[in-house]
Design an enzyme around this catalytic site. Structure first.
Site, PDB file in Angstrom:
ATOM      1  N   LYS A 149     -39.342  94.535 -45.799  1.00 24.55           N
ATOM      2  CA  LYS A 149     -38.912  93.132 -45.852  1.00 24.55           C
ATOM      3  C   LYS A 149     -38.050  92.854 -44.631  1.00 24.55           C
ATOM      4  O   LYS A 149     -37.223  93.681 -44.263  1.00 24.55           O
ATOM      5  CB  LYS A 149     -38.125  92.892 -47.146  1.00 24.55           C
ATOM      6  CG  LYS A 149     -37.461  91.519 -47.224  1.00 24.55           C
ATOM      7  CD  LYS A 149     -37.031  91.189 -48.649  1.00 24.55           C
ATOM      8  CE  LYS A 149     -35.707  91.754 -49.068  1.00 24.55           C
ATOM      9  NZ  LYS A 149     -34.522  91.364 -48.281  1.00 24.55           N
ATOM     10  N   GLU A 217     -33.957  83.149 -51.166  1.00 25.18           N
ATOM     11  CA  GLU A 217     -32.645  83.411 -51.771  1.00 25.18           C
ATOM     12  C   GLU A 217     -31.799  82.143 -51.714  1.00 25.18           C
ATOM     13  O   GLU A 217     -31.693  81.505 -50.661  1.00 25.18           O
ATOM     14  CB  GLU A 217     -31.949  84.557 -51.025  1.00 25.18           C
ATOM     15  CG  GLU A 217     -30.575  84.900 -51.607  1.00 25.18           C
ATOM     16  CD  GLU A 217     -30.025  86.245 -51.160  1.00 25.18           C
ATOM     17  OE1 GLU A 217     -30.755  87.009 -50.481  1.00 25.18           O
ATOM     18  OE2 GLU A 217     -28.865  86.544 -51.491  1.00 25.18           O
TER      19      GLU A 217
END
Ligand code: KIV
Length: 299
Positions: A149, A217
């Site tokens: 990621k 997020e």
């Protein structure tokens, strides 16, 4: 995405959970230890395509990896949040590739079913596509991760493209990106107002570059839903509402091991801090009073 109250309807399309796969009939190995088939990035895509959801948790070592894997968590993230949840730093910035690699190896060796994704830490991919590919290779080769990621928006589309061409599956992390907390002015919800369109464009650029998924997020739920609709790849949310294909939480937050203030998006499913503290206090008391070890613990 279709809303449903039934978690993972038709969830059998993921490789079977522990003890239920065909290999469980092999009497040579006990059923609860059976590797039931590895979850791969195409299974996450199938989940998005068929309106199913999956769960992701961080893991940084052997036992939690094993427990979460056997509990059926589909994706384990060896997050750079190890920086503040393992190594005692205040932020995710100081952790290095060399510190994360052994944690990643432990998780990958211990998880027989889950897809293991490793974070490329701050400073290991920003300099050039060459640096990003080299770091990604280290995580797959030395860390035994199945994917990596990286944090950042459309600016990193070329980086994603180069990594994917090198055979490294990439999950793109947008919205609040903790590695940029100083640039973003602290922990703040991203994508409000005019920022929403930018997030959608980031997600499109990164998925078109080959990212197998987009993690968001601290993004308003409605914006995350718009991002999810704009891309065909699965989305994963942390503080991004309910519309994403998957959800992720940091395990020490989710189980109540970490003390202190929790972000609004954290739900605590246990209070491990109290359980461990009680155990340690009882042990200490019993050692001091001579109650432990008893005859049953002595040779
Ligand atoms: O490192 C991490 O734990 C993460 C999650 C917050 C998604 O990136």
């Amino acid at each position: 995405m279709a809303e449903t109250n039934t978690p993972n309807p038709g969830g059998a399309e993921f490789p079977a959970p522990y003890g239920t796969g065909p290999a469980a009939n092999d009497s040579a190995i006990s059923a609860d230890r059976q590797p039931a088939g590895r979850i791969r990035i195409h299974h996450l895509q199938q989940a998005k395509d068929s309106g199913r959801r999956f769960a992701m948790l961080t893991a940084y070592e052997q036992y939690t990896a094993e427990i979460f894997d056997q509990a059926g968590i589909e994706v384990l993230l060896v997050g750079d949040s190890a920086s503040n949840n393992v190594f005692g730093n205040e932020t995710s910035l100081p952790v290095t590739v060399d510190e994360l690699l052994p944690l990643c190896r432990a998780v990958a060796r211990s998880a027989k079913r889950a897809l293991v994704v490793a974070d490329l830490p701050f400073g290991s991919y920003e300099v050039s596509t060459h640096q990003a590919v080299a770091s990604g290779v280290r995580f797959l080769k030395e860390g035994l991760a199945h994917a990596v990621k990286i944090e950042g928006g459309s600016f990193y589309a070329e980086t994603v493209r180069a990594m994917v061409q090198a055979g490294i599956p990439v999950l793109a992390h947008i919205g609040f990106t903790p590695q940029s907390e100083h640039a973003l002015g602290g922990y703040r919800v991203q994508g409000r107002g005019d920022g929403a369109q930018g997030l959608i464009e980031d997600a499109i650029a990164l998925s078109e570059a080959g990212a197998f998924g987009v993690l968001m997020e601290m993004v308003p739920a409605a914006v995350a839903e718009a991002v999810d609709s704009a891309v065909s790849v699965p989305t994963i949310g942390i503080g991004a509402g309910r519309a994403t294909t998957g959800q992720v939480l940091v395990w020490q937050d989710m189980t109540g091991l970490r003390g202190g203030r929790m972000a609004k998006f954290v739900k605590q499913y246990a209070n491990l801090r109290t359980i461990l503290s009680d155990a340690a206090q009882t042990y200490g008391d019993e050692v001091r009073s001579g109650q432990f070890p008893g005859p049953e613990h002595s040779f």
